[in-house]
Write an enzyme that holds these catalytic residues in place. Structure first.
Site, PDB file in Angstrom:
ATOM      1  N   ASP A 150      15.728   0.530   9.640  1.00  0.00           N
ATOM      2  CA  ASP A 150      15.070  -0.408  10.977  1.00  0.00           C
ATOM      3  C   ASP A 150      14.126   0.590  11.735  1.00  0.00           C
ATOM      4  OD1 ASP A 150      13.662  -2.003  12.609  1.00  0.00           O
ATOM      5  OD2 ASP A 150      14.289  -3.788  11.724  1.00  0.00           O
ATOM      6  N   ASN A 203     -10.223  -4.138   4.350  1.00  0.00           N
ATOM      7  CA  ASN A 203      -8.851  -5.130   3.474  1.00  0.00           C
ATOM      8  C   ASN A 203      -8.858  -4.605   2.439  1.00  0.00           C
ATOM      9  OD1 ASN A 203     -10.016  -6.668   5.639  1.00  0.00           O
ATOM     10  ND2 ASN A 203      -9.314  -8.353   4.290  1.00  0.00           N
ATOM     11  N   ASP A 211      12.635   2.540   5.057  1.00  0.00           N
ATOM     12  CA  ASP A 211      11.204   0.686   4.683  1.00  0.00           C
ATOM     13  C   ASP A 211      12.914   0.038   4.742  1.00  0.00           C
ATOM     14  OD1 ASP A 211      10.303  -1.415   3.994  1.00  0.00           O
ATOM     15  OD2 ASP A 211       8.877  -0.004   3.117  1.00  0.00           O
ATOM     16  N   TYR A 239      -2.106  -8.305  17.077  1.00  0.00           N
ATOM     17  CA  TYR A 239      -1.528  -6.651  16.043  1.00  0.00           C
ATOM     18  C   TYR A 239      -3.023  -5.167  15.888  1.00  0.00           C
ATOM     19  CZ  TYR A 239      -2.985  -5.047  10.937  1.00  0.00           C
ATOM     20  OH  TYR A 239      -2.873  -4.290  10.245  1.00  0.00           O
ATOM     21  N   ARG A 276     -15.982  -9.496   4.105  1.00  0.00           N
ATOM     22  CA  ARG A 276     -15.759  -8.518   4.232  1.00  0.00           C
ATOM     23  C   ARG A 276     -15.439  -7.128   3.883  1.00  0.00           C
ATOM     24  NH1 ARG A 276     -14.329 -11.420   7.955  1.00  0.00           N
ATOM     25  NH2 ARG A 276     -12.549 -12.672   8.108  1.00  0.00           N
ATOM     26  N   GLY A 321       8.562  -5.592   1.989  1.00  0.00           N
ATOM     27  CA  GLY A 321       8.437  -4.472   0.892  1.00  0.00           C
ATOM     28  C   GLY A 321       9.605  -5.349   0.513  1.00  0.00           C
ATOM     29  N   ILE A 356       1.443  -1.223  -0.128  1.00  0.00           N
ATOM     30  CA  ILE A 356      -0.268   0.383  -0.155  1.00  0.00           C
ATOM     31  C   ILE A 356       0.782   1.099   0.186  1.00  0.00           C
ATOM     32  CG2 ILE A 356      -1.706   1.327   0.762  1.00  0.00           C
ATOM     33  CD1 ILE A 356      -2.593  -1.424   2.437  1.00  0.00           C
TER      34      ILE A 356
HETATM   35  N1  LIG Z   1      -3.597  -4.489   3.299  1.00  0.00           N
HETATM   36  C1  LIG Z   1      -4.448  -4.035   4.344  1.00  0.00           C
HETATM   37  O1  LIG Z   1      -5.663  -5.054   3.770  1.00  0.00           O
HETATM   38  C2  LIG Z   1      -4.830  -3.767   5.196  1.00  0.00           C
HETATM   39  C3  LIG Z   1      -5.733  -3.369   6.082  1.00  0.00           C
HETATM   40  C4  LIG Z   1      -5.670  -2.464   7.663  1.00  0.00           C
HETATM   41  C5  LIG Z   1      -4.094  -1.840   8.181  1.00  0.00           C
HETATM   42  N2  LIG Z   1      -3.367  -1.974   6.861  1.00  0.00           N
HETATM   43  C6  LIG Z   1      -1.369  -0.918   7.366  1.00  0.00           C
HETATM   44  O2  LIG Z   1      -1.351  -0.295   6.159  1.00  0.00           O
HETATM   45  C7  LIG Z   1       0.400  -0.435   6.312  1.00  0.00           C
HETATM   46  C8  LIG Z   1       0.471  -1.526   4.871  1.00  0.00           C
HETATM   47  O3  LIG Z   1       0.937  -2.367   5.093  1.00  0.00           O
HETATM   48  P1  LIG Z   1       0.805  -3.544   3.163  1.00  0.00           P
HETATM   49  O4  LIG Z   1      -0.602  -4.458   3.517  1.00  0.00           O
HETATM   50  O5  LIG Z   1       0.646  -3.241   2.756  1.00  0.00           O
HETATM   51  O6  LIG Z   1       1.786  -4.838   4.399  1.00  0.00           O
HETATM   52  P2  LIG Z   1       3.690  -5.104   3.577  1.00  0.00           P
HETATM   53  O7  LIG Z   1       4.156  -5.762   3.943  1.00  0.00           O
HETATM   54  O8  LIG Z   1       3.249  -4.572   2.281  1.00  0.00           O
HETATM   55  O9  LIG Z   1       4.398  -3.363   3.486  1.00  0.00           O
HETATM   56  C9  LIG Z   1       4.888  -2.806   5.273  1.00  0.00           C
HETATM   57  C10 LIG Z   1       6.163  -2.151   4.696  1.00  0.00           C
HETATM   58  O10 LIG Z   1       6.687  -1.768   5.746  1.00  0.00           O
HETATM   59  C11 LIG Z   1       7.905  -2.368   6.341  1.00  0.00           C
HETATM   60  N3  LIG Z   1       8.429  -2.790   7.964  1.00  0.00           N
HETATM   61  C12 LIG Z   1       7.699  -3.263   8.148  1.00  0.00           C
HETATM   62  N4  LIG Z   1       8.825  -3.647   9.704  1.00  0.00           N
HETATM   63  C13 LIG Z   1       9.568  -2.510   9.317  1.00  0.00           C
HETATM   64  C14 LIG Z   1      10.519  -2.345   9.991  1.00  0.00           C
HETATM   65  N5  LIG Z   1      10.722  -1.999  11.188  1.00  0.00           N
HETATM   66  N6  LIG Z   1      11.476  -0.824   9.565  1.00  0.00           N
HETATM   67  C15 LIG Z   1      11.014  -0.297   8.797  1.00  0.00           C
HETATM   68  N7  LIG Z   1      10.012  -1.459   7.183  1.00  0.00           N
HETATM   69  C16 LIG Z   1       9.529  -1.934   8.060  1.00  0.00           C
HETATM   70  C17 LIG Z   1       7.907  -3.323   4.993  1.00  0.00           C
HETATM   71  O11 LIG Z   1       9.595  -4.268   4.826  1.00  0.00           O
HETATM   72  C18 LIG Z   1       7.043  -2.981   4.318  1.00  0.00           C
HETATM   73  O12 LIG Z   1       7.279  -2.360   3.044  1.00  0.00           O
HETATM   74  C19 LIG Z   1       0.552  -1.245   7.568  1.00  0.00           C
HETATM   75  O13 LIG Z   1       0.469  -0.430   8.794  1.00  0.00           O
HETATM   76  C20 LIG Z   1      -0.510  -1.977   7.906  1.00  0.00           C
HETATM   77  O14 LIG Z   1      -0.722  -2.503   8.979  1.00  0.00           O
HETATM   78  C21 LIG Z   1      -3.504  -2.932   5.552  1.00  0.00           C
END
Ligand SMILES: NC(=O)c1ccc[n+]([C@@H]2O[C@H](COP(=O)([O-])OP(=O)(O)OC[C@H]3O[C@@H](n4cnc5c(N)ncnc54)[C@H](O)[C@@H]3O)[C@@H](O)[C@H]2O)c1
Length: 313
Positions: free
Chosen positions: A51, A171, A31, A142, A210, A36, A12
């Site tokens: 990190d 979602n 990141d 979470y 969902r 990612g 996202i």
């Molecule tokens: N995908 C969904 O349906 C959904 C729904 C509700 C909320 N979210 C939230 O949206 C956000 C993005 O989710 P996503 O689905 O794109 O997941 P994703 O895993 O693709 O993205 C998360 C990113 O954070 C980076 N990351 C993780 N730990 C890290 C750290 N310690 N330091 C630096 N970077 C770090 C990862 O490398 C990744 O690029 C998250 O906060 C997630 O909780 C997602």
């Protein structure tokens, strides 16, 4: 404006970076590529591979880039992982986030946009669709860490004057979603398996539902939150629910899939029916979804067709 996006190489976050760059903003990304992918990264964004759990590195990026707004997408985002290792979930989602908050107030950041969850906060909702004032009772660590960080934002606003906007996502689905992760999301998994002609398993009877939102609509909500919604909490959602069986049928038509699904056990701890009311976001952010489920599914299938044909791209 200068915007720092954490998690900007993720599913996202990378779409949000693309939207910010396209709107003419200067964007930097933090990141660590835990989940990612560098292929997702916008070439016009400055990448800092680090990190969030390292406070000195976070402070150094924030003090040198001096963002006006911080958009916080990085997270440990998998529910099963949070159940298996709640301490790790809290280290990333709480300690990592607090490092970012501290660096933000120390360096004059105006606002932090925090990405929370709607799907994992309310448990089985009392009413569907539920609004943002629905009682919070997460089933997973979470959901708890996301809600706990929302409370830190209130504290940092009251004590240090840092503005925030919380976006609680439904979602989300669309291009770049990881279909191989432990909790690969349902549309990404179904679409990629159907295109490859592989069997598809539905958890439980498939009548669970969902709220599914296309990732392009999430990007426009993040654009709206740059200037609006100060100190508010908003559902970023479609507002209606769709059953897993309906998703299966729609994707089967789009991909020409003829096999019948098999049914596995219902997943423990899963909510049965949920949808998130987005009236507040419409009213206060001036945002609403623009992509229908049919259009979103069709774009997603196109993307996975290319991925299945050229997996390394
Ligand atoms: N995908 C969904 O349906 C959904 C729904 C509700 C909320 N979210 C939230 O949206 C956000 C993005 O989710 P996503 O689905 O794109 O997941 P994703 O895993 O693709 O993205 C998360 C990113 O954070 C980076 N990351 C993780 N730990 C890290 C750290 N310690 N330091 C630096 N970077 C770090 C990862 O490398 C990744 O690029 C998250 O906060 C997630 O909780 C997602």
């Amino acid at each position: 404006m200068k915007i720092l996006v954490t998690g900007g190489a993720g599913f996202i976050g990378s779409h949000v970076v693309d939207a910010y760059v396209a709107a003419g903003h200067e964007v930097a990304v933090i990141d660590n590529l835990a989940t990612g992918n560098e292929h997702n990264l916008n070439r016009d964004a400055q990448m800092h591979r680090l990190d969030l759990r390292d406070p000195a590195e976070v402070a150094s990026v924030v003090s040198s880039f001096k963002p006006d707004v911080v958009n916080h997408h990085a997270a440990q985002a998998e529910v099963p992982k949070s159940v298996a290792d709640p301490a790790f979930d809290a280290q990333v989602n709480l300690i990592g986030g607090i490092n970012l908050l501290k660096a933000s107030v120390d360096n004059g950041v105006r606002k932090l946009i925090f990405i929370s969850t709607g799907g994992a906060l309310y448990g089985e909702p009392d009413i569907v669709p539920c609004d943002e004032d629905h009682p919070v009772r997460p089933l997973s660590p979470y959901g708890t860490s996301k809600f706990c960080f929302e409370q830190y934002l209130g504290t940092f606003k009251r004590t240090f004057g840092l503005d925030f906007t919380v976006l609680r996502y439904a979602n989300i689905y669309g291009p770049r979603q990881d279909f191989q992760s432990e909790e690969g999301r349902v549309i990404a998994i179904f679409a990629s398996r159907m295109i490859a002609g592989k069997p598809v398993t539905i958890d439980g009877d498939g009548e669970q539902s969902r709220d599914m939102l296309y990732v392009g609509d999430v990007a426009t909500a993040n654009l709206a939150a740059l200037d609006r919604g100060s100190n508010g909490t908003y559902h970023v959602s479609s507002g209606f629910d769709v059953t897993i069986n309906e998703l299966f049928r729609k994707l089967a038509i789009l991909t020409g899939y003829k096999q019948q699904p098999s049914h596995g056990p219902r997943r423990r701890g899963d909510v049965y029916r949920i949808a998130l009311d987005n009236t507040r976001a419409q009213r206060e952010l001036g945002w609403q979804p623009a992509v229908s489920l049919e259009e979103g599914l069709s774009s997603t299938v196109d993307y996975f067709r290319q991925r299945v044909a050229a997996p390394s791209a």
